[in-house]
Design an enzyme around this catalytic site. Sequence first.
Site, mmCIF file in Angstrom:
data_model
loop_
_atom_site.group_PDB
_atom_site.id
_atom_site.type_symbol
_atom_site.label_atom_id
_atom_site.label_comp_id
_atom_site.label_asym_id
_atom_site.label_seq_id
_atom_site.Cartn_x
_atom_site.Cartn_y
_atom_site.Cartn_z
ATOM 1 N N HIS A 141 0.679 -1.555 0.033
ATOM 2 C CA HIS A 141 -0.142 0.202 -0.082
ATOM 3 C C HIS A 141 1.183 1.567 -0.397
ATOM 4 C CE1 HIS A 141 -3.587 -1.934 0.448
ATOM 5 N NE2 HIS A 141 -3.282 -2.662 1.015
ATOM 6 N N ASP A 144 2.546 2.001 -3.125
ATOM 7 C CA ASP A 144 2.589 2.475 -4.688
ATOM 8 C C ASP A 144 1.485 3.638 -4.599
ATOM 9 O OD1 ASP A 144 0.537 0.131 -3.960
ATOM 10 O OD2 ASP A 144 0.913 -0.205 -6.723
ATOM 11 N N GLY A 153 -7.723 -14.493 -6.665
ATOM 12 C CA GLY A 153 -8.047 -14.078 -5.385
ATOM 13 C C GLY A 153 -7.265 -14.384 -4.129
ATOM 14 N N ALA A 154 -5.806 -15.347 -4.945
ATOM 15 C CA ALA A 154 -4.105 -15.256 -4.005
ATOM 16 C C ALA A 154 -3.956 -14.181 -2.997
ATOM 17 C CB ALA A 154 -3.526 -16.232 -4.150
ATOM 18 N N GLY A 155 -4.237 -12.801 -3.493
ATOM 19 C CA GLY A 155 -3.063 -11.764 -4.039
ATOM 20 C C GLY A 155 -1.894 -11.625 -4.442
ATOM 21 N N LEU A 156 -1.537 -12.561 -5.211
ATOM 22 C CA LEU A 156 -0.574 -12.954 -5.777
ATOM 23 C C LEU A 156 -0.644 -12.505 -8.116
ATOM 24 C CD1 LEU A 156 0.067 -16.383 -5.219
ATOM 25 C CD2 LEU A 156 0.814 -14.406 -3.956
ATOM 26 N N SER A 208 -4.594 -10.436 -11.644
ATOM 27 C CA SER A 208 -5.241 -10.166 -12.618
ATOM 28 C C SER A 208 -4.572 -8.930 -13.202
ATOM 29 C CB SER A 208 -6.376 -9.103 -11.887
ATOM 30 O OG SER A 208 -5.276 -7.717 -11.114
ATOM 31 N N GLU A 244 -7.034 -1.499 -15.268
ATOM 32 C CA GLU A 244 -7.800 -1.868 -14.415
ATOM 33 C C GLU A 244 -8.535 -0.430 -13.036
ATOM 34 O OE1 GLU A 244 -6.452 -4.641 -9.882
ATOM 35 O OE2 GLU A 244 -5.600 -4.514 -11.947
ATOM 36 N N ASP A 263 1.555 -3.965 -9.766
ATOM 37 C CA ASP A 263 1.235 -4.750 -9.771
ATOM 38 C C ASP A 263 2.277 -5.323 -11.290
ATOM 39 O OD1 ASP A 263 -0.042 -5.801 -7.233
ATOM 40 O OD2 ASP A 263 -1.514 -6.137 -7.625
#
Length: 390
Positions: free
Chosen positions: A35, A37, A125-128, A131, A167, A179
């Site tokens: 958090h 970036d 959905g794994a925070g990796l 997307s 996004e 990301d």
Amino acid sequence: MTSAEAAAGAFRTLHGTEPRGVWSAPGRVNLIGEHTDYNDGFVLPFALPHRLAAAGSPRDDKVLTLATLGSDGRIQQADPVRIPDLCPGEPDGWAAYPAGVAWVLREHGIDGGADLVIAGDVPTGAGLSSSAAIECAVALALLGLAGHGDPDRARRAEIARWAQRAENEFVGVPTGVLDQTASLCCVEGHVLFLDVRSGESEQVPFDAEGAGLRVLVIDTRVKHAHGESGYGERRRGTERAAELLGVEALREVTGDGLSSALGTLPAELAPLVRHVVTENDRVVEVARLLREGRMADIGPVLDASHVSMRDDYRISCPELDLAVDSAREAGALGARMTGGGFGGSAIALVRDTDQQAVENAVNAAFEQAGYRKPRLFTAVPSAGAGQDRP
């Protein structure tokens, strides 16, 4: 079978021909720097070996067709869309991510249309950053099909901003640029030390195996979705704090000035600011230790990062806390949640001789708590996005 092979095979099944090309992009693990970036700060991610691939061929009618190969082997197709007609919110769901990229590229003269089939193994959905992997693979595919070659480093940073815009504005998720930059710009065997404000970056060597260490990813299987979480609330809070402090972004608040800054803020904003400022300092510290070859010494800094995210930014959850605590108790040198929070994954830095004991302890803790069995794997810094086959 690689992600590129799976995408090409699905393309042949759906369209009856070979794709013109296949491009893929990785998910990422953020070693530290959460958090920061969107506050113009510092981040330190590396790319995963897990990738999402886009197999595609060009069209001359400005139509974009999208399909994805599911984990069950079934191909799911979205309704075809005309690129000139794209607007935020339509299509929605998974198709919004590649469509959003086409929407942004349209403004840069890339609007010829394409047939795309997406496949891969980045956990969702794994925070990796599954997307971002989709966005970056599709961006390279659409650019490549339009005749643009492999982008250089500066161009990749620009494409990352385009993907972030897709996004943010098309999908409606207020993420920063971490990301997409990681997916496009990371290189094998390194972590990417990125100054988001200046755009300057450094590839810092990261050979955990050579140091007798491993980065263990603990996917809690607690699904998170930034658009449905408190992610946007946290971002708005930090932007409001920056406004009250009279700075463009919280990057401008230093550790020395933190105490006085906190004293001027409403009680609900002060912890958010404390996290961002101290997290920036932690990223700089970890990068320094890695440059000095002191990888094992970063553990306490990872620990401090998790405490800050848990207590100040308040983005952890019971499963993440249990993953971190049980890993530490079993001998991990340090552990923290990674990604946007509210679920997803944690990482633990472990000695290779302790890895099995740590995995056993995490699994046992989850079973005792009645949680779903976590997914565990070792993360190795891997190559960024690129073309897999012509």
